[in-house]
Scaffold this active site. Structure first.
Site, mmCIF file in Angstrom:
data_model
loop_
_atom_site.group_PDB
_atom_site.id
_atom_site.type_symbol
_atom_site.label_atom_id
_atom_site.label_comp_id
_atom_site.label_asym_id
_atom_site.label_seq_id
_atom_site.Cartn_x
_atom_site.Cartn_y
_atom_site.Cartn_z
ATOM 1 N N PHE B 39 21.346 68.678 -31.506
ATOM 2 C CA PHE B 39 22.338 69.266 -31.018
ATOM 3 C C PHE B 39 22.627 70.730 -31.569
ATOM 4 C CE2 PHE B 39 22.965 64.808 -30.098
ATOM 5 C CZ PHE B 39 23.503 65.018 -28.748
ATOM 6 N N VAL B 77 22.370 66.950 -35.792
ATOM 7 C CA VAL B 77 23.304 68.005 -35.355
ATOM 8 C C VAL B 77 22.837 69.101 -36.453
ATOM 9 C CG1 VAL B 77 25.597 68.830 -35.298
ATOM 10 C CG2 VAL B 77 25.182 66.430 -34.913
ATOM 11 N N CYS B 78 22.515 70.474 -35.608
ATOM 12 C CA CYS B 78 22.274 71.374 -36.503
ATOM 13 C C CYS B 78 23.334 71.873 -37.442
ATOM 14 C CB CYS B 78 21.743 72.696 -35.699
ATOM 15 S SG CYS B 78 21.536 74.209 -36.629
ATOM 16 N N VAL B 79 23.123 72.012 -38.921
ATOM 17 C CA VAL B 79 24.117 72.091 -39.703
ATOM 18 C C VAL B 79 24.846 73.497 -39.936
ATOM 19 C CG1 VAL B 79 22.400 72.681 -41.738
ATOM 20 C CG2 VAL B 79 24.620 71.814 -42.474
ATOM 21 N N ALA B 82 27.081 73.305 -36.888
ATOM 22 C CA ALA B 82 27.946 72.404 -37.039
ATOM 23 C C ALA B 82 29.125 72.552 -37.961
ATOM 24 C CB ALA B 82 27.508 71.063 -37.433
#
Lengths: 129, 129, 96
Positions: B39, B77-79, B82
């Site tokens: 994501f 989830v891409c940090v 996010a």
């Protein structure tokens, strides 16, 4: 980046990015660049292709400080430094927008659609946004 | 075949997140493997654990969570996307002293290296945005 | 090396035009989401229909009431076949 990849060393793929969004207005140009830079950090072969409104990212004299952004052009100018060597722009997209090579940042190759088409064919994976 | 699926769209704003969900369900139903869900950008909103929808609507986040649970999917989830959108897990919450966790525990918050790893280890990468 | 292109925006996006210039002869195009409105846009389709195979996602066509308006050149497929044609082509390029 301190992450490690679970793949074997020497596992190298050719990954193409088509960047089609103008800078600043939407986030896509930045997301595309982030992905490509990460690919380069992990030593993958990157083809970076400017298409459609994406060519606007390459205009000279960008100064985005008054809209509280970093100028995308500054990063794009340094792509080679980050290990992204094959950077090209679709001449057809330029023509449609009345832009010429001299309007753009240095070191960007002008290519025709056949060249882009074969780049996509040769790549293992294509991201397009 | 081994699929990785990349989601750039927030749920409800467009159909893309729901399309990605149905595609993932269909791939698993057809007996394929999903190597990773990734994501990115606005797509990180799919990981929120703090959502309520009206009774006549489907909760997309919950459906992701169920799918991930049921098939023990690897889900990232891409940090960088996010944390600027308020999607934080326990680690990030502690790091930035936020005192709240908004990411569902089924989602791992990690870097773009996980996307590169997914492209190296999957037969097909399919993007939804 | 064949490519399956998915297009998910309506004809006003001009995405088909961008995609059409880059098509290889073994490629295919799948219309999904608002992209399915291309199925009734014969002037846009005529440029690609003779070159490559065309598909549209049945669920998205039906949701929008476009069943009877869709061109005969287009193969209507469900999600299960969407997954399978992703395997038939060597890679998938999404236009959104």
């Amino acid at each position: 980046m301190t992450e490690e990849l679970s793949s074997k060393p020497g596992n190298k793929k050719s990954i193409a990015f088509i960047t089609r969004a103008a800078p600043y207005g939407r986030g896509n140009s930045k997301l595309c660049l982030e992905m490509a830079l990460a690919c380069a950090v992990f030593e993958q072969e990157v083809n970076y292709i400017f298409l459609d409104d994406g060519v606007y990212q390459l205009l000279r004299n960008q100064n985005a400080s008054d809209i509280d952004s970093n100028s995308l052009g500054d990063t794009l100018e340094a792509l080679e430094l980050y290990g992204i060597e094959n950077v090209c722009v679709d001449e057809n997209s330029l023509r449609k927008r009345n832009l010429k090579a001299e309007d753009l940042l240095d070191n960007i190759k002008l290519v025709d659609q056949n060249t882009i088409s074969s780049l996509l064919t040769q790549s293992d994976c294509v991201f397009n946004l | 075949m081994k699929f990785s699926i990349v989601i750039y769209a927030a749920p409800y704003s467009s159909e893309a997140a729901a399309t990605a969900l149905r595609f993932s369900q269909a791939a698993l139903k057809n007996g394929h493997e999903v190597y990773r869900l990734f994501f990115f950008g606005d797509g990180v909103h799919n990981a929120s654990r703090l959502t309520v929808v009206s009774q006549d609507e489907k909760n997309i986040q919950q459906q992701w969570q169920q799918l991930i649970d049921e098939h023990k999917l690897d889900c990232v989830v891409c940090v960088s996307s996010a944390i600027k959108r308020g999607i934080v897990d326990k680690t990030e919450s502690t790091r930035y002293e936020m005192n709240a966790v908004s990411a569902h525990e089924n989602f791992e918050v990690a870097g773009l290296g996980q996307l590169i790893d997914a492209t190296l280890n999957s037969d097909r990468v399919v993007n939804f945005g | 090396m064949s490519i399956l292109h998915t297009i998910s925006r309506s004809p006003s996006s001009d995405l088909l035009k961008s995609c059409a210039g880059l098509l290889g002869e073994d490629d295919g195009i799948l219309f999904i989401e608002d992209g399915i409105y291309y199925c009734a846009d014969n002037s846009s389709l005529s440029e690609v229909a003779t070159k490559v195979k065309l598909y549209a996602l049945k669920e998205d066509i039906e949701a929008r009431g476009m069943q009877s308006r869709s061109s005969a050149d287009i193969d209507l497929i469900d999600y299960a076949r969407f997954v399978e044609i992703c395997c038939d082509y060597d890679k998938v390029v999404s236009w959104f």
